[in-house]
Design a protein around this motif. Sequence first.
Motif, mmCIF file in Angstrom:
data_model
loop_
_atom_site.group_PDB
_atom_site.id
_atom_site.type_symbol
_atom_site.label_atom_id
_atom_site.label_comp_id
_atom_site.label_asym_id
_atom_site.label_seq_id
_atom_site.Cartn_x
_atom_site.Cartn_y
_atom_site.Cartn_z
ATOM 1 N N GLN A 118 43.742 41.674 41.112
ATOM 2 C CA GLN A 118 42.673 42.195 40.252
ATOM 3 C C GLN A 118 43.171 42.296 38.802
ATOM 4 O OE1 GLN A 118 39.405 42.662 40.955
ATOM 5 N NE2 GLN A 118 39.224 43.032 38.747
ATOM 6 N N LYS A 119 44.463 42.609 38.651
ATOM 7 C CA LYS A 119 45.009 42.715 37.282
ATOM 8 C C LYS A 119 44.962 41.353 36.582
ATOM 9 C CE LYS A 119 47.936 46.744 37.775
ATOM 10 N NZ LYS A 119 49.266 47.194 38.169
ATOM 11 N N VAL A 120 45.213 40.278 37.341
ATOM 12 C CA VAL A 120 45.118 38.936 36.749
ATOM 13 C C VAL A 120 43.669 38.663 36.332
ATOM 14 C CG1 VAL A 120 45.353 36.448 37.187
ATOM 15 C CG2 VAL A 120 47.101 38.033 38.018
ATOM 16 N N LEU A 121 42.734 39.071 37.201
ATOM 17 C CA LEU A 121 41.314 38.897 36.844
ATOM 18 C C LEU A 121 40.992 39.712 35.596
ATOM 19 C CD1 LEU A 121 39.628 39.017 40.394
ATOM 20 C CD2 LEU A 121 39.878 37.019 38.911
ATOM 21 N N ASP A 122 41.561 40.913 35.507
ATOM 22 C CA ASP A 122 41.302 41.758 34.329
ATOM 23 C C ASP A 122 41.831 41.101 33.060
ATOM 24 O OD1 ASP A 122 40.215 43.607 36.001
ATOM 25 O OD2 ASP A 122 41.977 44.912 36.072
ATOM 26 N N LYS A 123 43.063 40.590 33.177
ATOM 27 C CA LYS A 123 43.711 40.052 31.981
ATOM 28 C C LYS A 123 43.043 38.761 31.499
ATOM 29 C CE LYS A 123 48.016 38.029 30.280
ATOM 30 N NZ LYS A 123 49.439 37.828 30.464
ATOM 31 N N PHE A 124 42.726 37.874 32.442
ATOM 32 C CA PHE A 124 42.256 36.547 32.022
ATOM 33 C C PHE A 124 40.739 36.365 32.079
ATOM 34 C CE2 PHE A 124 46.659 35.788 33.301
ATOM 35 C CZ PHE A 124 47.128 35.041 32.229
ATOM 36 N N PHE A 125 40.075 37.197 32.880
ATOM 37 C CA PHE A 125 38.644 36.936 33.100
ATOM 38 C C PHE A 125 37.772 38.180 32.908
ATOM 39 C CE2 PHE A 125 41.246 34.114 35.769
ATOM 40 C CZ PHE A 125 40.885 32.884 35.229
ATOM 41 N N HIS A 126 38.207 39.080 32.034
ATOM 42 C CA HIS A 126 37.458 40.327 31.773
ATOM 43 C C HIS A 126 37.125 41.057 33.077
ATOM 44 C CE1 HIS A 126 37.022 38.633 27.815
ATOM 45 N NE2 HIS A 126 36.436 37.581 28.334
ATOM 46 N N GLY A 127 37.985 40.906 34.079
ATOM 47 C CA GLY A 127 37.782 41.633 35.339
ATOM 48 C C GLY A 127 36.714 41.041 36.241
ATOM 49 N N GLU A 128 36.148 39.904 35.807
ATOM 50 C CA GLU A 128 35.047 39.349 36.618
ATOM 51 C C GLU A 128 35.561 38.456 37.746
ATOM 52 O OE1 GLU A 128 32.379 37.317 34.051
ATOM 53 O OE2 GLU A 128 32.082 39.148 32.875
ATOM 54 N N PRO A 129 34.999 38.613 38.930
ATOM 55 C CA PRO A 129 35.388 37.726 40.036
ATOM 56 C C PRO A 129 34.682 36.376 39.924
ATOM 57 C CG PRO A 129 33.705 39.247 40.772
ATOM 58 C CD PRO A 129 33.993 39.597 39.328
ATOM 59 N N ASP A 130 35.167 35.421 40.690
ATOM 60 C CA ASP A 130 34.486 34.125 40.741
ATOM 61 C C ASP A 130 33.280 34.256 41.670
ATOM 62 O OD1 ASP A 130 34.259 31.213 40.448
ATOM 63 O OD2 ASP A 130 34.751 31.212 42.577
ATOM 64 N N GLN A 131 32.104 34.032 41.100
ATOM 65 C CA GLN A 131 30.863 34.281 41.864
ATOM 66 C C GLN A 131 30.735 33.390 43.094
ATOM 67 O OE1 GLN A 131 28.931 36.694 41.921
ATOM 68 N NE2 GLN A 131 29.822 37.609 40.089
ATOM 69 N N LYS A 132 31.144 32.143 42.942
ATOM 70 C CA LYS A 132 31.009 31.205 44.075
ATOM 71 C C LYS A 132 31.869 31.664 45.255
ATOM 72 C CE LYS A 132 28.405 27.691 44.426
ATOM 73 N NZ LYS A 132 27.887 26.841 43.398
ATOM 74 N N THR A 133 33.082 32.136 44.939
ATOM 75 C CA THR A 133 33.962 32.606 46.013
ATOM 76 C C THR A 133 33.335 33.811 46.709
ATOM 77 O OG1 THR A 133 35.865 31.837 44.754
ATOM 78 C CG2 THR A 133 36.309 33.459 46.474
#
Length: 413
Positions: A118-133
């Motif tokens: 989740q920290k990687v998602l926070d750092k690189f993707f504003h905390g957003e998950p990949d919707q398709k996944t």
Amino acid sequence: MDYNLERFRSAQQNYYQTALQEIKAGQKRSHWMWFIFPQIAGLGYSETARYYAIRDMDEAKAYMEDDMLGQNLVEISEALLETESSDAQEVMGWPDNLKLKSSMTLFALAKPECEVFQKVLDKFFHGEPDQKTVEILHDSSAIVYEQKVIGKRKDSSAMSNTVKIRNLILGEGIPKICVPVMGKERRKIACSARNAMEQGPDMIEWRVDYLDNIEDTENICDILRELRSCLGDTPLLATFRTKQEGGEKEISPEAYAHMYHVILKSNLADAIDAELYFDSETVSALIETAHRYGKKVILSSHDFQKTPPREELVNRLEKMQELGGDIAKVAVMPQSSADVLMLLAATEEARRKLQIPVITMSMGATGAVSRMLGEISGSALTFGMAGQASAPGQIPVEDLRGILQKIHFYSTK
Ligand SMILES: O=C1C[C@@](O)(C(=O)O)C[C@@H](O)[C@@H]1O
């Protein structure tokens, strides 16, 4: 359940240290994404992507339970938290930035107590998950998704060979008419589009390869905006036809990927054309990216010299479906009337065998008739000209429409 995690272990034995060093140095440089940051099945279409795809949540959990795999994923994800840049494209390159997002989403869901993902998602993707996944995992299992998205294409009875682009349905009724617009610069392209729109086409194709400077991405976006406002709800197909396949320019795989990425990201075109025989990794990645952006891909193949044998034509179209194309297209040059009839027969066979719409044409004057017979052969769309033709044998839209309507009328009476 045996998930054959050995496929990851053996790949990582050779590549993991390299991958880790590259991330520690701030930038991914070589090819290891599939087995270092795996993603859920249903996102990637290349053979390698499918081989390393994680089938379902249970496999993702088993992956994390595996001593070597779980530890490596945590370690390399932690290294990502240390990079100076927080721009995923800068660190991973494209389209691996997208794959990183889907991989981190998968493992953050599979092992929420492991916070690094989740920290990687926070750092690189504003905390957003990949919707398709997330969507795929919401189905009871990824296998269900695979059957729905890919497998169902194998079950012809469950599919209707149609694809919807905006409000246009391809693959049923009268074949649709697409008008190509060309020009070296913005004003000429806009003028060509306005002219084409006067003919009431079902779709417009922008032939990007005619553009003078395809590196100028801002110009590409400006043109797309202008086209979009001129087209209203008419679907827009963006096509870069390479020199090898009868287009205007040569292009490197990197430039091809970059140009299409700009187009997809702009959200202004509805579909792109990618060539089956262009660099295969680039094409697979493009299909994946287009689908993430909710856009369709026409996979295409052109032979300006000859007409390959019927079996080869059908195989080509099948291969396009297998790779994840939404529509399969071939354009070939006849050397005789027999070649034209063979193309039509191959189209009819492919239309029966495939579960996606097929577009075919036999070029030049000899082949012109193939551009009118789609309703009989099973070709879902035909290219008609308004002014300048983009390939030999194209028929003016007005004539084409009249002929298509007459064929429809007399063949459905
Ligand atoms: O692929 C095709 C088909 C085409 O080559 C034709 O023969 O009509 C015309 C091209 O503009 C288009 O991209």
